[in-house]
Design an enzyme around this catalytic site. Sequence first.
Site, PDB file in Angstrom:
ATOM      1  N   VAL A 129       0.862  -1.178   0.000  1.00  0.00           N
ATOM      2  CA  VAL A 129       0.000   0.000   0.000  1.00  0.00           C
ATOM      3  C   VAL A 129       0.896   1.226   0.000  1.00  0.00           C
ATOM      4  O   VAL A 129       1.917   1.256   0.696  1.00  0.00           O
ATOM      5  CB  VAL A 129      -0.928   0.021   1.227  1.00  0.00           C
ATOM      6  N   CYS A 130       0.541   2.214  -0.793  1.00  0.00           N
ATOM      7  CA  CYS A 130       1.259   3.487  -0.821  1.00  0.00           C
ATOM      8  C   CYS A 130       2.744   3.241  -1.145  1.00  0.00           C
ATOM      9  O   CYS A 130       3.069   2.439  -2.010  1.00  0.00           O
ATOM     10  CB  CYS A 130       1.043   4.221   0.503  1.00  0.00           C
ATOM     11  N   THR A 131       3.645   3.889  -0.441  1.00  0.00           N
ATOM     12  CA  THR A 131       5.066   3.789  -0.770  1.00  0.00           C
ATOM     13  C   THR A 131       5.702   2.480  -0.318  1.00  0.00           C
ATOM     14  O   THR A 131       6.894   2.271  -0.526  1.00  0.00           O
ATOM     15  CB  THR A 131       5.835   4.962  -0.156  1.00  0.00           C
TER      16      THR A 131
END
Length: 228
Positions: A100-102
């Site tokens: 998720v995300c970075t």
Amino acid sequence: MRLQIGLLLFPDITQLDLTGPYEVFTKFPDCDVHLLWKNLEPVAAGGGMRLLPTARFADCPPLDLVCVPGGAGMNRLLNDAETLDFLRRQAQGARYVTSVCTGSLVLGAAGLLAGRRATTHWMSLPMLAAFGCEPVAERVVVDGNLITGGGVTAGIDFALRVAGELFGAETARRIQLAIEYDPDPPYDSGSPASADEALVAAVREAAAARQGEREEAVARAAARLGDG
């Protein structure tokens, strides 16, 4: 056998990157969800919330799904040999490798994104290319057994997509209804495509120091993979 899911938990994590998917994952049938770190001491997320790991890397069972959330603290993980080695080991036998995300940048630093399609937070999306990955500006990207979600709130969309992949659409819909996931934001500024240019510039400027540190860490991680 029960499904084994592991979410990486690290200092200065964006807690919603973890807790959003966690809420969905814990609704899966016959499933154990582990919060993983090097030790079992409380971990301070960005903003100060303290979260408790449930298993150490050394004690973690073989995972069916491994997930790496994001947050400012992942910058340090890009060149953290212990964390990257753990992810590589678990990815070898996992049914799904996810982020998720970075968190996807950490997968890239572990050498798990070469030749794949993935996404991340919009400010860091171009950095994926350093790891031989094709950056895709979508909310959730599925490439075989690799499933990646965009920034922060995309974690719930991501986890529902995982639910559909594992158990079918009906189970995913039941979970979505149970948690009343029916977003209706008061402002249309949740992506750089909808926000005005001045707002995008201001958000970029506020994050400039963190993003500069991240770019440098990505470059070192990519060079290390190249040397290997």
